[in-house]
Design an enzyme around this catalytic site. Structure first.
Site, PDB file in Angstrom:
ATOM      1  N   ASP A 181      -7.988  -8.931   4.847  1.00  0.00           N
ATOM      2  CA  ASP A 181      -6.681  -8.778   5.484  1.00  0.00           C
ATOM      3  C   ASP A 181      -5.739  -9.912   5.061  1.00  0.00           C
ATOM      4  O   ASP A 181      -6.129 -10.807   4.305  1.00  0.00           O
ATOM      5  CB  ASP A 181      -6.905  -8.808   7.006  1.00  0.00           C
ATOM      6  CG  ASP A 181      -6.097  -7.749   7.717  1.00  0.00           C
ATOM      7  OD1 ASP A 181      -4.974  -7.483   7.274  1.00  0.00           O
ATOM      8  OD2 ASP A 181      -6.578  -7.211   8.725  1.00  0.00           O
ATOM      9  N   ASP A 203      -0.851  -0.181   9.878  1.00  0.00           N
ATOM     10  CA  ASP A 203      -2.017   0.393  10.564  1.00  0.00           C
ATOM     11  C   ASP A 203      -1.780   1.812  11.055  1.00  0.00           C
ATOM     12  O   ASP A 203      -0.745   2.124  11.651  1.00  0.00           O
ATOM     13  CB  ASP A 203      -2.382  -0.468  11.779  1.00  0.00           C
ATOM     14  CG  ASP A 203      -2.988  -1.774  11.354  1.00  0.00           C
ATOM     15  OD1 ASP A 203      -2.925  -2.111  10.151  1.00  0.00           O
ATOM     16  OD2 ASP A 203      -3.532  -2.468  12.225  1.00  0.00           O
TER      17      ASP A 203
HETATM   18  C1  GAL Z   1      -4.966  -5.333  10.656  1.00  0.00           C
HETATM   19  C2  GAL Z   1      -5.575  -4.285   9.748  1.00  0.00           C
HETATM   20  C3  GAL Z   1      -6.408  -3.330  10.600  1.00  0.00           C
HETATM   21  C4  GAL Z   1      -7.485  -4.121  11.321  1.00  0.00           C
HETATM   22  C5  GAL Z   1      -6.844  -5.262  12.122  1.00  0.00           C
HETATM   23  C6  GAL Z   1      -7.876  -6.177  12.736  1.00  0.00           C
HETATM   24  O1  GAL Z   1      -4.209  -6.234   9.927  1.00  0.00           O
HETATM   25  O2  GAL Z   1      -4.569  -3.598   9.080  1.00  0.00           O
HETATM   26  O3  GAL Z   1      -6.955  -2.316   9.804  1.00  0.00           O
HETATM   27  O4  GAL Z   1      -8.397  -4.623  10.381  1.00  0.00           O
HETATM   28  O5  GAL Z   1      -6.002  -6.047  11.299  1.00  0.00           O
HETATM   29  O6  GAL Z   1      -7.280  -7.237  13.436  1.00  0.00           O
END
Ligand code: GAL
Length: 536
Positions: A156, A217
């Site tokens: 991430d 997301d």
């Molecule tokens: C976001 C990501 C999600 C999930 C989340 C966890 O940035 O896009 O898929 O992994 O973080 O905190």
């Protein structure tokens, strides 16, 4: 402080495979995030692995069990990563062993910066601080892959972006992900690398990762699925076998309607996205389980040609997407008719639009049904609101493709991270007057800010008329290059930005695949709608 993650010896690995070029079909598996957020534990993850087997999902091809955010528990004094003291008191090794003992693979999650996404959100504020890969990359990679034996990592970017990072760090994503990619390679293990930068990062990503998220997301709602699809319809040129646009984890089986679940799953399949189940696998509603085990749709997603379906036409509100499957340039193709609108649609699709002709066998891949063969040249279907039809077609004749939409072409400098106007990089824009609803705009000024169709197929080669449909309110020039050689210098002027006019030139194609590239290294180019090639 004592480590609570046990590192039990090195897992011997003779493999020196290139960690980021596994050259595999899209990953299929499950990820903890969509349903469980940070509320995960050893028991839960092991239970999901067991459910994957018990529900027949392993037999259907799913094999990754991916732990997402929520397992972190700071670092010890030597910098070793620790797991959450209540959720994962025994560390992660037992989980990886359990997952492997079931014949499955295990995935883990981290961040390109120092702090993780969890460190910015309520319950996990404390636990995600300082646990990202930045500054600990080599030791974390050895830990995850050599010591623990994980097979996949999602990385991430919350800690890399000043906006989200508690320490307000601003890191360069290309530098960070390339460095992580090299550290993965250095482990000598086969690791599937997924980059999560919430947008298509730039064409450099193809040398770095196996898959990359292209959007923010997903959440469990039709509008989210619809909007993610809208952001991916024009990305087919950026996917190839082993390198995939990741449209995010599945929300199938949570609470969308059955029609929306079908569209979600079917479009993820035909568009080559990784298929990571996001629901609780212990309690999947029957229709969703059946859908996600649909062998024919899975075969489409995993097809050996690895093409992402491209937009071939728009009929009313419906997008027509098509791709070769099984055998390139043959009469066998998969087609999706996708209706994002809120009204049902009756669609008449001339087979010629998708380069097929003659008697055509048609099979409905959702319902495993052979339909009555098409003999009058038109595929006719009713598509419910938010619905999608997906067919395997086998036609007597494959025609040479004539229409190449701009939204199926590659921009060498394409990226979605920076403002394209500030950076001057081309992008794809929805415009109702464009032939399939999308134009390529903001092109030119640099050699790389071009528009390139990399797979123009000519069976026998020879002379063609190339007609470029464009819009520009003023005279704008561009060069047409065919297979790396300058073929023409053209000027486009349609006298209004919302008017499209054709400009043509002759080109010589060779038998097989050709590349046609439009560019202007010094000045702005016209907006491009599509290219038509007609054999003389
Ligand atoms: C976001 C990501 C999600 C999930 C989340 C966890 O940035 O896009 O898929 O992994 O973080 O905190």
């Amino acid at each position: 402080m004592k480590k609570n993650l046990l590192t039990i010896g090195l897992i011997a690995s003779a493999s020196l495979a290139n960690a980021q070029n596994l050259n595999q079909p899209p990953v299929m598996g499950w990820s903890s995030w969509n349903t469980f957020d940070v509320h995960i534990s050893e028991e839960l993850i092991n239970g999901q692995a067991d459910a994957m087997v018990a529900q027949g999902l392993k037999d259907a091809g799913y094999n990754y069990i991916n732990i997402d955010d929520g397992y972190f528990g700071l670092r010890d004094d030597e910098g070793n990563l620790m797991t959450h003291p209540f959720r994962f008191p025994n560390g992660l090794r037992g989980i990886v062993d359990h997952v492997h003992s079931l014949g499955l693979k295990a995935g883990i999650y981290s961040d390109a910066g120092s702090n993780t996404c969890g460190s910015g959100q309520g319950t996990d504020d404390k636990w995600g601080m300082g646990v990202g890969l930045f500054g600990h990359e080599k030791m974390d990679c050895e830990f995850f892959f050599n010591d623990l034996g994980f097979d996949f990592i999602k990385v991430d970017f919350c800690g890399g972006q000043a906006l989200l990072d508690r320490a307000k760090t601003d890191l360069d994503e290309r530098q960070r992900y390339t460095s992580i990619s090299n550290s993965l390679k250095a482990t000598g293990k086969e690791v599937s690398f997924n980059v999560c930068r919430w947008a298509y990062p730039g064409t450099w990503i193809h040398d770095v990762a196996d898959s990359w998220r292209t959007t923010g997301d997903i959440w469990c709602d039709w509008t989210s699925v619809r909007d993610i699809l809208a952001e991916n319809l024009y990305l087919s040129a950026y996917s190839s076998y082993g390198h995939y646009n990741d449209m995010d984890m599945l929300e199938v089986g949570r609470n969308m309607s059955e029609i929306e679940d079908r569209t979600h799953f079917g479009m993820w399949c035909i568009m080559n996205s990784p298929l990571l189940i996001g629901c609780d696998m212990r309690t999947i509603p029957a229709p969703a389980l059946e859908l996600m085990k649909n062998k024919e749709l899975i075969a489409l997603n995993q097809d050996r040609l690895g093409e992402q379906a491209y937009v071939a036409a728009k009929i009313g509100d419906c997008f027509v997407l098509v791709r070769d499957i099984e055998q390139a340039q043959s009469g066998i193709r998969a087609v999706a008719i996708y209706n994002p609108s809120d009204d049902a649609a009756h669609v008449i699709l001339p087979l010629e639009t998708i380069d097929l002709a003659g008697k055509t066998a048609i099979r409905d891949l959702f319902d495993h049904k052979d339909l009555k063969a098409i003999t009058n040249g038109n595929l006719v279907c009713d598509v419910p609101a938010h619905g999608t039809m997906i067919y395997r077609l086998e036609a007597e004749k494959r025609l040479e493709r004539k229409v190449y939409e701009a939204e199926t072409a590659f921009i060498s400098d394409y990226q979605e991270l920076e403002n394209p106007y500030a950076r001057f990089s081309g992008f794809y824009e929805y415009k109702p007057f464009a032939s399939s609803g999308i134009l390529a705009v903001n092109l030119g000024r640099t050699e790389e800010n071009d528009l390139c169709w990399k797979r123009i197929y000519s069976k026998e080669g020879g002379e063609y008329t190339a007609i470029i449909y464009l819009s520009s309110k003023e005279d704008r020039n561009f060069t047409v290059e065919v297979n790396g050689k300058k073929a023409a210098r053209l000027t486009g002027n349609s006298s209004a930005w919302d008017r499209i006019v054709p400009v043509e030139t002759k080109v010589i194609l060779k038998p097989g695949l050709n590349e046609i590239r439009l560019y202007n290294a010094g000045e702005r180019m016209p907006n491009i709608d599509k290219l038509e090639i007609i054999k003389l």
